[in-house]
Design an enzyme around this catalytic site. Sequence first.
Site, short mmCIF file in Angstrom:
data_model
loop_
_atom_site.label_atom_id
_atom_site.label_comp_id
_atom_site.label_asym_id
_atom_site.label_seq_id
_atom_site.Cartn_x
_atom_site.Cartn_y
_atom_site.Cartn_z
N GLY A 160 0.82 -1.21 0.00
CA GLY A 160 0.00 0.00 0.00
C GLY A 160 0.85 1.25 0.00
O GLY A 160 2.08 1.19 -0.09
N GLU A 161 0.15 2.38 0.07
CA GLU A 161 0.82 3.69 0.06
C GLU A 161 0.36 4.51 1.24
O GLU A 161 -0.77 4.38 1.69
CB GLU A 161 0.42 4.47 -1.20
CG GLU A 161 0.73 3.79 -2.49
CD GLU A 161 1.80 4.51 -3.28
OE1 GLU A 161 2.42 5.43 -2.70
OE2 GLU A 161 2.00 4.15 -4.43
N GLY A 162 1.26 5.34 1.72
CA GLY A 162 0.86 6.30 2.74
C GLY A 162 1.33 7.67 2.26
O GLY A 162 1.88 7.78 1.16
N GLY A 163 1.13 8.70 3.07
CA GLY A 163 1.57 10.03 2.71
C GLY A 163 3.08 10.08 2.49
O GLY A 163 3.60 10.87 1.71
N PHE A 164 3.81 9.20 3.15
CA PHE A 164 5.27 9.16 3.16
C PHE A 164 5.87 8.44 1.97
O PHE A 164 6.99 8.68 1.58
CB PHE A 164 5.70 8.42 4.42
CG PHE A 164 4.93 7.14 4.56
CD1 PHE A 164 5.33 6.01 3.88
CD2 PHE A 164 3.76 7.09 5.30
CE1 PHE A 164 4.56 4.85 3.94
CE2 PHE A 164 2.99 5.93 5.37
CZ PHE A 164 3.40 4.81 4.68
N LYS A 192 8.94 0.02 4.68
CA LYS A 192 8.38 1.34 4.38
C LYS A 192 9.45 2.15 3.66
O LYS A 192 10.55 2.34 4.20
CB LYS A 192 8.04 2.01 5.70
CG LYS A 192 6.98 3.07 5.65
CD LYS A 192 6.95 3.71 7.02
CE LYS A 192 5.60 4.12 7.47
NZ LYS A 192 5.63 4.77 8.78
N ASP A 242 -1.20 10.55 16.39
CA ASP A 242 -1.93 10.26 15.14
C ASP A 242 -2.63 8.90 15.21
O ASP A 242 -2.53 8.09 14.31
CB ASP A 242 -0.96 10.33 13.95
CG ASP A 242 -1.69 10.59 12.63
OD1 ASP A 242 -2.87 10.98 12.66
OD2 ASP A 242 -1.08 10.39 11.57
#
Length: 304
Positions: free
Chosen positions: A32-36, A53, A151
């Site tokens: 998947g993808e995150g903001g980072f 990551k 968060d």
Amino acid sequence: KALRGLDLQTGFFTFKQIKAATNNFDPINKLGEGGFGSVYKGILLDGTIIAVKQLSSKSKQGNREFVNEIGMISGLQHPNLVRLYGCCVESNQLLLVYEYMENNSLARALFVPEESPLKLDWPTRQNICIGIARGLAFLHEESALKIVHRDIKTTNILLDRDLNSKISDFGLAKLDEEENTHISTRVAGTIGYMAPEYALWGYLTYKADVYSFGVVALEIVAGKNNTKYRPNENFVCLVDWALVLQQKGELLELVDPRLGSDVSEEEAIRMIKVALLCINAAPALRPTMSAVVSMLEGRTAVHE
Ligand code: ACK
């Protein structure tokens, strides 16, 4: 210099090791993808399954959060925290290596319709909720560092093979210093989960995490996303709806209909009442996370 505090239990990986483990970052292994940036699945030579990551850009912000994350959780071990095995800082790469969490995020399990809703039956949801509370109690009260996560939200809670919950993403975590109070100049977090005093004034204590936990607990009971759920035109989110149902004494209306008769009404009401204590507008009136654990486990009564 920023890596000076790196704990010995957290290792360094070579870029070669990570490339071999992820089959050269094969898109098939992308989780998947995150903001980072992106997260890849990989297998180390000894058979350990990992999640890598990868920081996408060289943005200052991303860098800071990346290093922060290493500093915060290296060496921290708890059954309800995603374990950081190590990192790779070679050839302009910034990679974090975690234990692999088989069942992805809680957000996916709760809110994505294609995922089987009954994967999360009532006892499983209770266990997930208590697990998050235990992880937070450890961060706030037991870890030597006294960490505020900042968060907490359902996308940052991951589920292992047995659907146990673990807290991840420590990029925004802060040490709780000086009388547990910190005025932030840069308020970071996620809309819908941020405590009002923190979102509005940057007033940060560990009670901000307690608020976010309360929102997550409501989402677990209701099976609905706080900000995407509009019960009717008068209410913009799940939290508001819960407060109205509290006044009307109709808390059971919040319970996810997908649970059917599987749910124990007494336990559901207890979880909702604990969540409502946590989202109290006044931080001082919110319980500590160890008190939350105790109430969720039914060891102490929930005083409204
Ligand atoms: O819901 P997901 O599939 O679970 O989408 C996110 C995505 O990567 C971006 O954060 C997944 N992810 C993150 N860390 C891990 C991990 N340690 N094990 C498995 N999946 C992970 C997360």
